[in-house]
Design a protein around this motif. Structure first.
Motif, PDB file in Angstrom:
ATOM      1  N   GLU A   1       0.868  -1.252  -0.074  1.00  0.00           N
ATOM      2  CA  GLU A   1       0.069  -0.068   0.171  1.00  0.00           C
ATOM      3  C   GLU A   1       1.038   1.438   0.046  1.00  0.00           C
ATOM      4  O   GLU A   1       0.712   2.150  -0.667  1.00  0.00           O
ATOM      5  N   LEU A   2       1.718   1.233   0.980  1.00  0.00           N
ATOM      6  CA  LEU A   2       2.801   2.280   0.994  1.00  0.00           C
ATOM      7  C   LEU A   2       3.412   2.432  -0.373  1.00  0.00           C
ATOM      8  O   LEU A   2       3.688   3.581  -0.862  1.00  0.00           O
ATOM      9  N   ARG A   3       3.893   1.544  -1.088  1.00  0.00           N
ATOM     10  CA  ARG A   3       4.633   1.451  -2.217  1.00  0.00           C
ATOM     11  C   ARG A   3       4.033   2.079  -3.356  1.00  0.00           C
ATOM     12  O   ARG A   3       4.332   2.866  -4.010  1.00  0.00           O
ATOM     13  N   GLU A   4       2.523   1.665  -3.209  1.00  0.00           N
ATOM     14  CA  GLU A   4       1.643   2.352  -4.507  1.00  0.00           C
ATOM     15  C   GLU A   4       1.322   3.920  -4.367  1.00  0.00           C
ATOM     16  O   GLU A   4       1.454   4.571  -5.009  1.00  0.00           O
ATOM     17  N   GLN A   5       1.217   4.215  -3.031  1.00  0.00           N
ATOM     18  CA  GLN A   5       1.154   5.656  -2.569  1.00  0.00           C
ATOM     19  C   GLN A   5       2.317   6.370  -2.807  1.00  0.00           C
ATOM     20  O   GLN A   5       2.367   7.625  -3.364  1.00  0.00           O
ATOM     21  N   ALA A   6       3.494   5.830  -2.499  1.00  0.00           N
ATOM     22  CA  ALA A   6       4.866   6.687  -2.649  1.00  0.00           C
ATOM     23  C   ALA A   6       5.404   6.392  -3.925  1.00  0.00           C
ATOM     24  O   ALA A   6       6.752   6.750  -4.262  1.00  0.00           O
ATOM     25  N   GLY A   7       4.998   5.735  -4.898  1.00  0.00           N
ATOM     26  CA  GLY A   7       5.602   5.301  -6.120  1.00  0.00           C
ATOM     27  C   GLY A   7       6.277   6.633  -6.851  1.00  0.00           C
ATOM     28  O   GLY A   7       7.431   6.514  -7.390  1.00  0.00           O
ATOM     29  N   VAL A   8       5.689   7.612  -7.060  1.00  0.00           N
ATOM     30  CA  VAL A   8       6.183   8.893  -7.615  1.00  0.00           C
ATOM     31  C   VAL A   8       7.385   9.582  -6.915  1.00  0.00           C
ATOM     32  O   VAL A   8       8.357   9.935  -7.599  1.00  0.00           O
TER      33      VAL A   8
END
Length: 67
Positions: free
Chosen positions: A32-39
């Protein structure tokens, strides 16, 4: 410590922080964090590579400056 030495140390520290953040997102963060902080991970990686490219130019220029 002179200003040029501090600047060199600061660049190296910034490179390490950028790549550590990217590694954290890649290997240790939850999906979930990886998806939110990908940019931000991508931006951190680009800045880290940019600083890695800039470092030799800075060292060459700092060698020419007396002090």
């Amino acid at each position: 410590m002179s200003l040029k030495n501090f600047h060199t140390l600061f660049i190296i520290f910034a490179i390490l922080c950028d790549f550590a953040y990217v590694a954290f997102l890649k290997f240790y963060a939850s999906p979930e964090l990886r998806e939110q902080a990908g940019v931000t991970g991508l931006i951190g990686g680009i800045f880290g590579l940019g600083l890695l490219i800039y470092l030799p130019f800075h060292l060459r220029k700092a060698r020419k400056i007396s002090g």
